[in-house]
Write an enzyme that holds these catalytic residues in place. Structure first.
Site, PDB file in Angstrom:
ATOM      1  CG  HIS A   1      -2.176  -0.848   0.933  1.00  0.00           C
ATOM      2  ND1 HIS A   1      -2.953  -0.727  -0.207  1.00  0.00           N
ATOM      3  CD2 HIS A   1      -2.735  -1.840   1.662  1.00  0.00           C
ATOM      4  CE1 HIS A   1      -3.938  -1.620  -0.152  1.00  0.00           C
ATOM      5  NE2 HIS A   1      -3.817  -2.317   0.958  1.00  0.00           N
TER       6      HIS A   1
ATOM      7  CG  ASP B   1      -2.098  -3.375   5.191  1.00  0.00           C
ATOM      8  OD1 ASP B   1      -1.179  -2.528   5.097  1.00  0.00           O
ATOM      9  OD2 ASP B   1      -3.278  -3.123   4.898  1.00  0.00           O
ATOM     10  CD  GLU B   2      -5.284  -5.484   2.040  1.00  0.00           C
ATOM     11  OE1 GLU B   2      -5.191  -4.293   1.671  1.00  0.00           O
ATOM     12  OE2 GLU B   2      -6.376  -6.043   2.244  1.00  0.00           O
ATOM     13  CB  VAL B   3       3.149  -7.162   0.785  1.00  0.00           C
ATOM     14  CG1 VAL B   3       4.358  -6.769  -0.069  1.00  0.00           C
ATOM     15  CG2 VAL B   3       3.225  -6.467   2.143  1.00  0.00           C
TER      16      VAL B   3
END
Length: 486
Positions: free
Chosen positions: A95, A151-153
């Site tokens: 992100h 997060d959310e790599v």
């Protein structure tokens, strides 16, 4: 069902500033309100609203000015006056869209088409992140805790350099992820030994206890487990927290939601949905072993799903939800008595913003009350089927279809009736839009009102405008010309 109140630990309100950043006066009123309804800390995600300087100045927002250094310090002073800790959140791996969207930094993407994920193999990636953190930390004198995101790599391991790294036998994407966050956490601890480091947990959920223990992260980070769903799986969540604890990471955080997690473009939140999320988190808290040190909970209020997505619900319409969620944590339930407490505190008839009623007291009971009312009224109008699906009504489908327009087989009488109805709807909508825009501009930069209207209003009004214009054109070809007055 009633649970014990939320155990000791902080109750942070998440301020997501990557969309609809409040004007400073309104921001201070919000912070004061957060304190009044039970919060004792802020998790501030500045993104492009932070006044980055030097080579990082290009990260600053362009649709509206970033906050100045003085405004960032004033935010902290306002929070401190209410006994609230400010925890900055700086994304450092996934992100990072607000960073990697800039052409000079494209080379630091893991893969070219994924704007959010940093290529950890580039030395300049680490120096970039550390410079971002340095500027944020230095503008937060006395900061005790820092959230590094992670997060959310997405697409991790798909870049050319990552593929080469992974080609060595025994190496995994899990190790690739852990190598970056461990290196970063160590660098933070070496530079600022007094700062505690929080990170999102989702990239570690599938990892074994042994992998986590061997990573070197133990003692460096405090995982924050997020789940925003109303039917949160209590057993699974407890199991995850216990796994982190058994791996040596006993200092843990929870993250719930009061807005911005229902859908990517929700306009008005459901308070009950978010209360249900907190009721589930209470069950989690009561089910944990004594070894888990629950440091607190961050009540997230996402303003965008990511930097490049549309606006979620803006803050004023979500304040009843926030107050209800905090009351749920304080009481261990949310029954009729709790609902009445929240409604009385905010001066509303219902904790559901769509049913809260009109006020003659302006913003006296919660900041942005009038804007919330206007948004609800406009959203109600926009949701009417006869407006939203005007193109599909019987008269448009039956007497003004594309086939009929192309062949000039249009009934002027019915076409004029359609035009009159479309014009009435457009006039009614414009009155509400003007009121929303005027009030929104008092609380937010003009760019926020413009974006909100283009996202929520224009998709509904565009077909009405198009039909009205097409009918006006058709009438010129179907009706005799009016005699000249000469």
């Amino acid at each position: 069902m009633s649970c014990p109140p939320w155990p000791k630990g902080q109750k942070l309100v998440h301020l997501d500033l990557k969309g609809a950043p409040p004007r400073t006066g309104y921001l201070h009123r919000l912070i004061e309100h957060f304190s009044e309804v039970g919060a004792d800390g802020l998790l501030v995600e500045y993104e492009d609203m932070f006044p980055y300087s030097g080579e990082l100045q290009l990260l600053q927002a362009t649709s509206q000015p970033a906050y100045s250094r003085e405004e960032v310090l004033a935010l902290q002073k306002c929070a401190s006056s209410k006994g609230m800790e400010v925890i900055p959140l700086v994304q450092t791996f996934g992100h990072m869209e607000f960073v990697l969207k800039h052409r000079p930094l494209w080379r630091l993407r893991e893969v070219a088409h994924c704007v959010g994920t940093l290529n950890l193999h580039e030395d300049s990636s680490t120096s970039l992140v550390m410079e971002m953190l340095r500027q944020v930390v230095e503008l937060h004198p006395g900061v005790k805790t820092l959230h590094i995101g992670a997060d959310e790599v997405y697409m991790l391991g798909e870049g050319e350099e990552s593929r080469r790294w992974l080609a060595t036998a025994g190496r995994t994407v899990e190790q690739l992820f852990l190598s970056h966050v461990t290196k970063l956490a160590k660098a933070i601890k070496e530079r600022w030994p007094h700062i505690s480091v929080i990170m999102w947990d989702d990239m570690m959920r599938g990892m074994s206890k042994e992998t986590l223990t061997a990573s070197g992260l133990v003692g460096l980070v405090q995982p924050m487990l997020w789940d925003y769903t109303p039917n949160l799986d209590v057993d699974r969540t407890v199991s995850l927290l216990e796994k982190y604890c058994s791996a040596g990471m006993s200092d843990l955080w929870a993250a719930s939601s009061f807005k911005g997690s229902t859908s990517v473009c929700t306009c008005v939140p459901s308070t009950q949905r978010h209360v249900d999320n907190h009721l589930q988190w209470l069950k989690v808290a009561t089910s944990l072993s004594a070894g888990v040190n629950l440091k607190g909970i961050a009540i997230t209020g996402w303003q965008r799903y990511d930097h490049l997505s549309v606006l979620c619900e803006i803050m004023p319409v979500a304040l009843p939800s926030l107050a209800a969620c905090l009351q749920t944590l304080l009481s261990g339930r949310f029954d009729a008595e709790d609902q009445s407490k929240v409604a009385e505190k905010l001066g509303i008839a219902s904790v559901e913003v769509e049913a809260m009623g009109r006020s003659s007291a302006g913003d006296s009971l919660f900041p942005g009350r009038r804007l919330a009312e206007l948004i609800v009224e406009l959203n109600t109008l926009l949701s009417l089927e006869e407006i939203r699906f005007f193109e599909s009504n019987m008269f448009v489908r039956g007497w003004f279809s594309p086939y009929q327009q192309q062949r000039k087989m249009v009934s002027p009488l019915i076409a004029m009736q359609i035009h009159e109805q479309a014009s009435r709807y457009l006039a009614a909508l414009q009155l509400k839009v003007d009121a929303v825009k005027e009030e929104m501009d008092r609380h937010y930069p003009e760019s926020t009102g413009q974006e909100w209207i283009e996202e929520h209003v224009s998709p509904v009004t565009a077909p009405l405008h198009r039909i009205a214009a097409d009918i006006a054109t058709a009438m010129k070809e179907m009706l005799p010309a009016m005699p000249s007055s000469d």
